[in-house]
Motif scaffolding. Structure first.
Motif, PDB file in Angstrom:
ATOM      1  N   GLU A 122       0.831  -1.194   0.000  1.00 50.57           N
ATOM      2  CA  GLU A 122       0.000   0.000   0.000  1.00 50.57           C
ATOM      3  C   GLU A 122       0.872   1.254   0.000  1.00 50.57           C
ATOM      4  OE1 GLU A 122      -2.808  -0.146   3.168  1.00 50.57           O
ATOM      5  OE2 GLU A 122      -3.635  -2.086   2.559  1.00 50.57           O
ATOM      6  N   PRO A 123       0.366   2.339  -0.576  1.00 48.36           N
ATOM      7  CA  PRO A 123       1.168   3.570  -0.605  1.00 48.36           C
ATOM      8  C   PRO A 123       1.394   4.130   0.790  1.00 48.36           C
ATOM      9  CG  PRO A 123      -1.080   3.970  -1.393  1.00 48.36           C
ATOM     10  CD  PRO A 123      -0.935   2.496  -1.249  1.00 48.36           C
ATOM     11  N   GLY A 124       2.451   4.873   0.932  1.00 42.66           N
ATOM     12  CA  GLY A 124       2.760   5.480   2.219  1.00 42.66           C
ATOM     13  C   GLY A 124       4.071   6.224   2.170  1.00 42.66           C
ATOM     14  N   ARG A 125       4.266   7.073   3.162  1.00 42.13           N
ATOM     15  CA  ARG A 125       5.511   7.823   3.261  1.00 42.13           C
ATOM     16  C   ARG A 125       6.553   7.016   4.012  1.00 42.13           C
ATOM     17  NH1 ARG A 125       1.803  11.732   4.832  1.00 42.13           N
ATOM     18  NH2 ARG A 125       2.556  11.567   6.982  1.00 42.13           N
ATOM     19  N   SER A 169       5.861 -10.790  10.891  1.00 38.60           N
ATOM     20  CA  SER A 169       7.203 -10.427  11.338  1.00 38.60           C
ATOM     21  C   SER A 169       8.215 -10.747  10.240  1.00 38.60           C
ATOM     22  CB  SER A 169       7.570 -11.192  12.615  1.00 38.60           C
ATOM     23  OG  SER A 169       6.726 -10.800  13.680  1.00 38.60           O
ATOM     24  N   ILE A 170       9.023  -9.755   9.901  1.00 38.14           N
ATOM     25  CA  ILE A 170      10.064  -9.932   8.888  1.00 38.14           C
ATOM     26  C   ILE A 170      11.365  -9.366   9.419  1.00 38.14           C
ATOM     27  CG2 ILE A 170       8.452  -9.865   6.950  1.00 38.14           C
ATOM     28  CD1 ILE A 170       9.216  -6.950   6.515  1.00 38.14           C
ATOM     29  N   THR A 171      12.466  -9.702   8.786  1.00 42.86           N
ATOM     30  CA  THR A 171      13.756  -9.194   9.243  1.00 42.86           C
ATOM     31  C   THR A 171      13.925  -7.730   8.837  1.00 42.86           C
ATOM     32  OG1 THR A 171      14.799 -10.024   7.221  1.00 42.86           O
ATOM     33  CG2 THR A 171      14.860 -11.459   9.155  1.00 42.86           C
ATOM     34  N   PRO A 172      14.758  -6.983   9.559  1.00 45.46           N
ATOM     35  CA  PRO A 172      14.920  -5.547   9.277  1.00 45.46           C
ATOM     36  C   PRO A 172      15.345  -5.242   7.847  1.00 45.46           C
ATOM     37  CG  PRO A 172      15.855  -6.071  11.429  1.00 45.46           C
ATOM     38  CD  PRO A 172      15.476  -7.379  10.786  1.00 45.46           C
ATOM     39  N   ASN A 173      16.129  -6.117   7.230  1.00 47.99           N
ATOM     40  CA  ASN A 173      16.594  -5.835   5.868  1.00 47.99           C
ATOM     41  C   ASN A 173      15.431  -5.781   4.879  1.00 47.99           C
ATOM     42  OD1 ASN A 173      18.697  -5.322   3.981  1.00 47.99           O
ATOM     43  ND2 ASN A 173      18.605  -7.446   3.301  1.00 47.99           N
ATOM     44  N   LEU A 174      14.511  -6.735   4.979  1.00 48.55           N
ATOM     45  CA  LEU A 174      13.333  -6.715   4.104  1.00 48.55           C
ATOM     46  C   LEU A 174      12.422  -5.549   4.472  1.00 48.55           C
ATOM     47  CD1 LEU A 174      11.590  -7.873   1.874  1.00 48.55           C
ATOM     48  CD2 LEU A 174      10.621  -9.486   3.529  1.00 48.55           C
ATOM     49  N   HIS A 175      12.324  -5.235   5.750  1.00 45.78           N
ATOM     50  CA  HIS A 175      11.494  -4.110   6.182  1.00 45.78           C
ATOM     51  C   HIS A 175      11.981  -2.808   5.541  1.00 45.78           C
ATOM     52  CE1 HIS A 175       9.820  -1.080   9.004  1.00 45.78           C
ATOM     53  NE2 HIS A 175       8.806  -1.930   9.065  1.00 45.78           N
ATOM     54  N   LYS A 176      13.297  -2.594   5.539  1.00 51.61           N
ATOM     55  CA  LYS A 176      13.861  -1.395   4.917  1.00 51.61           C
ATOM     56  C   LYS A 176      13.609  -1.400   3.404  1.00 51.61           C
ATOM     57  CE  LYS A 176      17.526  -0.813   8.358  1.00 51.61           C
ATOM     58  NZ  LYS A 176      18.969  -0.990   8.642  1.00 51.61           N
ATOM     59  N   ALA A 177      13.703  -2.594   2.810  1.00 54.61           N
ATOM     60  CA  ALA A 177      13.461  -2.687   1.367  1.00 54.61           C
ATOM     61  C   ALA A 177      12.031  -2.277   1.026  1.00 54.61           C
ATOM     62  CB  ALA A 177      13.746  -4.108   0.879  1.00 54.61           C
ATOM     63  N   LEU A 178      11.059  -2.778   1.796  1.00 50.07           N
ATOM     64  CA  LEU A 178       9.667  -2.445   1.529  1.00 50.07           C
ATOM     65  C   LEU A 178       9.406  -0.955   1.736  1.00 50.07           C
ATOM     66  CD1 LEU A 178       7.871  -5.517   3.160  1.00 50.07           C
ATOM     67  CD2 LEU A 178       8.318  -5.105   0.737  1.00 50.07           C
ATOM     68  N   GLN A 179      10.016  -0.370   2.765  1.00 49.09           N
ATOM     69  CA  GLN A 179       9.881   1.066   2.979  1.00 49.09           C
ATOM     70  C   GLN A 179      10.413   1.856   1.785  1.00 49.09           C
ATOM     71  OE1 GLN A 179      11.890   1.440   6.832  1.00 49.09           O
ATOM     72  NE2 GLN A 179       9.968   2.171   7.722  1.00 49.09           N
ATOM     73  N   GLN A 180      11.566   1.416   1.260  1.00 54.80           N
ATOM     74  CA  GLN A 180      12.195   2.132   0.155  1.00 54.80           C
ATOM     75  C   GLN A 180      11.438   1.930  -1.154  1.00 54.80           C
ATOM     76  OE1 GLN A 180      15.070   4.202   0.200  1.00 54.80           O
ATOM     77  NE2 GLN A 180      14.269   4.664  -1.838  1.00 54.80           N
ATOM     78  N   LEU A 181      10.916   0.726  -1.367  1.00 49.64           N
ATOM     79  CA  LEU A 181      10.307   0.396  -2.647  1.00 49.64           C
ATOM     80  C   LEU A 181       8.863   0.872  -2.771  1.00 49.64           C
ATOM     81  CD1 LEU A 181      11.686  -3.245  -3.063  1.00 49.64           C
ATOM     82  CD2 LEU A 181      12.441  -1.201  -4.289  1.00 49.64           C
ATOM     83  N   ARG A 182       8.216   1.220  -1.678  1.00 51.30           N
ATOM     84  CA  ARG A 182       6.815   1.599  -1.770  1.00 51.30           C
ATOM     85  C   ARG A 182       6.661   2.991  -2.371  1.00 51.30           C
ATOM     86  NH1 ARG A 182       4.693   2.378   4.369  1.00 51.30           N
ATOM     87  NH2 ARG A 182       6.552   3.558   4.860  1.00 51.30           N
ATOM     88  N   ASP A 183       5.553   3.155  -3.062  1.00 48.03           N
ATOM     89  CA  ASP A 183       5.234   4.433  -3.687  1.00 48.03           C
ATOM     90  C   ASP A 183       4.351   5.243  -2.737  1.00 48.03           C
ATOM     91  OD1 ASP A 183       5.301   5.687  -6.647  1.00 48.03           O
ATOM     92  OD2 ASP A 183       3.391   6.174  -5.692  1.00 48.03           O
ATOM     93  N   GLU A 184       4.456   6.541  -2.822  1.00 47.13           N
ATOM     94  CA  GLU A 184       3.661   7.390  -1.932  1.00 47.13           C
ATOM     95  C   GLU A 184       2.215   7.504  -2.379  1.00 47.13           C
ATOM     96  OE1 GLU A 184       5.196  11.177  -0.966  1.00 47.13           O
ATOM     97  OE2 GLU A 184       7.089  10.421  -0.158  1.00 47.13           O
ATOM     98  N   LYS A 185       1.928   7.209  -3.649  1.00 49.90           N
ATOM     99  CA  LYS A 185       0.586   7.460  -4.154  1.00 49.90           C
ATOM    100  C   LYS A 185      -0.132   6.226  -4.683  1.00 49.90           C
ATOM    101  CE  LYS A 185       1.616  12.250  -5.437  1.00 49.90           C
ATOM    102  NZ  LYS A 185       1.637  13.248  -6.543  1.00 49.90           N
ATOM    103  N   SER A 186       0.596   5.213  -5.087  1.00 44.44           N
ATOM    104  CA  SER A 186      -0.060   4.057  -5.698  1.00 44.44           C
ATOM    105  C   SER A 186       0.490   2.754  -5.143  1.00 44.44           C
ATOM    106  CB  SER A 186       0.124   4.082  -7.224  1.00 44.44           C
ATOM    107  OG  SER A 186       1.498   4.073  -7.548  1.00 44.44           O
ATOM    108  N   GLU A 187      -0.269   1.688  -5.328  1.00 41.16           N
ATOM    109  CA  GLU A 187       0.132   0.362  -4.856  1.00 41.16           C
ATOM    110  C   GLU A 187       1.234  -0.200  -5.743  1.00 41.16           C
ATOM    111  OE1 GLU A 187      -3.519  -1.808  -4.984  1.00 41.16           O
ATOM    112  OE2 GLU A 187      -4.074  -1.253  -2.923  1.00 41.16           O
ATOM    113  N   ARG A 188       2.019  -1.111  -5.179  1.00 32.67           N
ATOM    114  CA  ARG A 188       3.074  -1.781  -5.939  1.00 32.67           C
ATOM    115  C   ARG A 188       2.991  -3.276  -5.644  1.00 32.67           C
ATOM    116  NH1 ARG A 188       9.392   0.294  -6.355  1.00 32.67           N
ATOM    117  NH2 ARG A 188       9.945  -0.953  -8.194  1.00 32.67           N
TER     118      ARG A 188
END
Length: 776
Positions: A122-125, A169-188
């Protein structure tokens, strides 16, 4: 809809956020922990429903179209009071539940064998929690998604993401990846194994893991997550660009296009070396800056092999920087050829901690993906070659390569994933599958010399794919060898002990005299102070300290520590005062082999010398063809050159950085053609000859030149001892060294090369006695 109030709280290291929005006809509280309007129905016990109902009624009545009997001047205060009541209740509910565990997401079972889940992000900052939902799709429907290739990290350290009202629950590395890869306006739409596969369901993993090759090959793009942005990345990329430019200018057949590059490389076997006059420019590039990039764990993981090779398109993602994989692949592969695998490479002065394994691994990825000549496509060869790669679950040493194997079918139950089995059972099942699949005992040639870190209880005939002892030093059997004459393996598994395999064959000879291994002499050169201290005598406590450093810092088998003193005494016997110290290893190794071949007499007949030089080369060229007659001239010239070094007739300058070359030979084996320091002041022909000869020493560095009881010459594994049996086992391409054990059983020491017995000669002998060897 405007936010009236934002409440933030930190619990268990997780930032939680509650936002209150003004809605008509009442106020809705929306938070990372609870959703007041929808979540109430899911968790009624956590909310005071009567109180909430009264608040809803009150707020609704404030906005209704009926008269209030109270005076008008007081009406203006009622809405703010109601809003404060709602805010207070919402904040109270948020803080009340903030420290309680979130409900774990409940996976809906996959019903179709071809069915997978995709993660809809889902989109997010960047500062907001990660939210997603999972969608079931079938691979046959050709869904659109991007697959993430990443390294898990420590599975015991986790962060939560929110998925359809629950948490995963996921490891921090994947968590950072999802934060970086997500779009602010649309789903991915993404695929990541830790989220899309129910990790708690072993049966589901058993089904999903074989699909991972198809999952990555059907992805629109594979996103290789290397981690957050780092200043050193820019430095590494700058060096890569300079390397690419340097190779374009100085190597005629070099190409930045990976398809063209690897096709040419396969055709030429190796691209022409860089002339020495250009090496100064290469040295000035400060190639050590590549170390930061290549030391990232992604390059050394076993799962990432198929994730890249099966990808249609792949990009590296490091923070907000996106780099096409090919920009790294080609220059690093040529760097391996021109620097790591070349004696000229010593001029570059790489640090001892430069990631040599990772450079080789990148080159292998390119060869497998782009080379027109299929290589190592069988599961056995894939496991053997990629054993250097790491994984969290030891079972993945096998399962992580299933998606690349050409000889594994979807219904092959003998190697299908079974995460509910012990690691020993998985390795045992794989060993028996290899015997059946290859119709040979080639798996016996993969046992290592010594173990370092292994805690597994495995019999001697089953390779331990988890251990580092002898890593990369497994030379595959020469496909032209037929020691058992092409006979099929004849074996049975003991009904009372599944770890004992009985194999038919016969004893042909015994080990008698042994030379020192090239690897042992390398360690002596590197740890001369240890050898002298041990020879002089040390306390048990001092020796334990040495062993601790030896094992855990250098990752060397303890048995080699005990071999330092004999190696030192042998070196003293063979070198002369005129011998340059930095050539001690080369001189001692050759003299030790000559001594064994002559059985201590110092004299070899013409026939014996013929056997000697052919045995030194295992009677083959580097490419595996039988050694031609001109190879005798090459060996003789090399022996003469080493003898001139020993006697001081040739003076060579010491390498500027011998420690780097020691590191190379200690860490690399058969995959590095250059295995020793290159003497200076050599003619072009001498340099070429030296380069060829040390290739052979690299291949046999953990083996020992030997003479048998019947005066045959050969190579046996480093742990071999006088008295060990040399046997021909049906189904074996090579002879094997066995050691008698308890109760009439045997230990497998490893494969051997015995000159004159590699092409079925023993099968024609009439005085041999066939027997069953119970190997445990």
């Amino acid at each position: 809809m405007s936010s009236l109030l934002t409440v933030r709280s930190t619990s268990n290291g997780i930032l939680r956020e509650a936002r209150l929005y003004r809605c008509q006809p009442f106020v809705v509280a929306r938070s990372d922990r609870i959703r007041l309007t929808r979540g109430l129905r899911r968790r009624p016990a956590r909310v005071d429903r009567p109180q909430l109902q009264s608040i809803r009624t009150k707020v609704t009545s404030e906005g209704a179209d009926h008269e209030d009997p109270t005076p008008k001047q007081h009406n203006r205060w009622r809405l703010p009071v109601a809003l404060i009541a709602v805010i207070g209740t919402s904040v109270f509910a948020y803080l009340r539940f903030a420290d309680q565990d979130d409900p774990q997401y409940e996976y809906r079972p996959l019903e179709n064998p071809n069915e997978i889940r995709v993660l809809v992000l889902e989109p997010g900052r960047e500062d907001e929690s990660v939210r997603c939902y999972l969608k079931h799709v079938t691979l046959s429907s050709k869904p659109h998604y991007e697959a993430i290739s990443y390294v898990w990290g420590d599975p015991n350290v986790t962060e939560k993401i929110f998925c359809s009202g629950g948490t995963i629950s996921i490891t921090p590395n994947l968590h950072k990846a999802l934060q970086q890869l997500r779009d602010e306006k649309s789903e991915r739409v993404l695929w990541a194994d830790a989220v899309c596969i129910n990790q708690a369901d072993l049966q589901e993993k058993n089904v999903q893991v074989p699909l991972m090759g198809a999952i990555y090959s059907q992805a629109d793009k594979v996103l290789i997550w290397l981690g957050p942005r780092h200043p050193k990345l820019e430095e590494a990329l700058k060096v890569l660009r300079k390397l690419d430019s340097f190779f374009k200018r100085n190597i005629r057949d070099y190409s930045s296009d990976p398809s063209t590059y690897f096709k040419r490389r396969a055709r030429l076997n190796s691209l022409p070396p860089i002339p020495r006059k250009y090496m100064k420019e290469l040295e000035e590039l400060d190639c050590d800056k590549l170390a930061w990039l290549l030391n990232l764990p992604w390059f050394s993981r076993i799962w990432t092999t198929q994730e890249y090779i099966r990808a249609q398109n792949a990009d590296f993602v490091c923070g907000d920087i996106v780099i096409p994989f090919n920009k790294i692949l080609v220059p690093v592969s040529e760097f391996y050829t021109q620097v790591i695998a070349s004696p000229i490479g010593k001029m570059i002065n790489l640090s001892s901690r430069f990631p040599l394994d990772e450079v080789w691994a990148i080159k292998e990825l390119g060869m497998r993906r782009f080379s027109p000549i299929p290589s190592h496509a069988s599961l056995f060869n894939l496991v053997r070659v990629n054993n250097i790669r790491n994984c969290t679950n030891p079972r993945d040493k096998i399962y992580g390569l299933l998606g690349l194997a050409s000889d594994v079918s979807a219904d092959d139950r003998d190697v299908s994933p079974r995460y509910d089995e012990s690691v020993e059972q998985v390795f045992r099942r794989f060993a028996l599958w290899c015997i059946k699949q290859t119709n040979s005992l080639d798996i016996f040639s993969s046992v290592r010399d010594y173990k370092v870190f292994s805690t597994l209880s495995l019999p001697s005939w089953i390779p331990d794919w988890t251990d580092v002892g002898g890593k990369r030093d497994i030379t595959p059997p020469n496909p032209n060898h037929r020691a058992s004459g092409g006979a099929r393996p004849q074996y049975t598994i003991s009904e009372t002990d599944e770890n004992t395999i009985s194999v038919k064959g016969f004893v042909i000879d015994k080990v008698d005299l042994l030379a020192v291994s090239y690897y042992q002499l390398t360690l002596l050169e590197c740890f001369m102070n240890y050898a002298r201290s041990l020879e002089a005598g040390v306390t048990q406590k001092e020796k334990e300290k040495m062993l601790e450093f030896w094992k855990y810092s250098e990752k060397i088998a303890p048995q080699y520590l005990d071999g330092l003193v004999p190696a030192l005494q042998l070196a003293r016997r063979h070198i002369k005062p005129t011998t340059p110290f930095h050539m001690m290893k080369e001189v001692t190794f050759i003299e030790s082999c000559k001594e064994v071949a002559a059985r201590g007499t110092g004299i070899m007949s013409r026939e014996r010398h013929e056997e000697f030089w052919r045995t030194l080369l295992c009677n083959k060229l580097v490419e595996g063809e039988p050694a031609p007659r001109w190879a005798k001239w090459m060996v003789d010239e090399h022996l003469h050159f080493v003898d001139s070094l020993r006697n001081g007739k040739r003076i060579v300058s010491e390498d500027d950085n011998p420690g780097q070359q020691v590191s190379l030979i200690m860490r690399w084996g058969t995959n590095v053609p250059h295995a020793g320091p290159l003497p200076q002041q050599l003619s072009e022909k001498e340099e070429h000859r030296w380069r060829i000869m040390v290739t052979y020493w690299a291949e046999s560095r953990r083996k020992r030149f030997c003479c048998t009881v019947e005066h045959r010459l050969g190579w046996v594994p480093d742990p071999a001892k006088p008295g060990d049996l040399i046997c021909i086992l049906y189904g074996g391409r090579t002879p094997y060294v066995l050691r008698p054990s308890v109760n009439g059983r045997y230990k497998l020491i490893g494969p051997a090369y015995v000159h004159g017995l590699m092409y079925g000669e023993a099968m024609k002998m009439k005085d041999v006695v066939e027997e069953d060897f119970a190997i445990h």
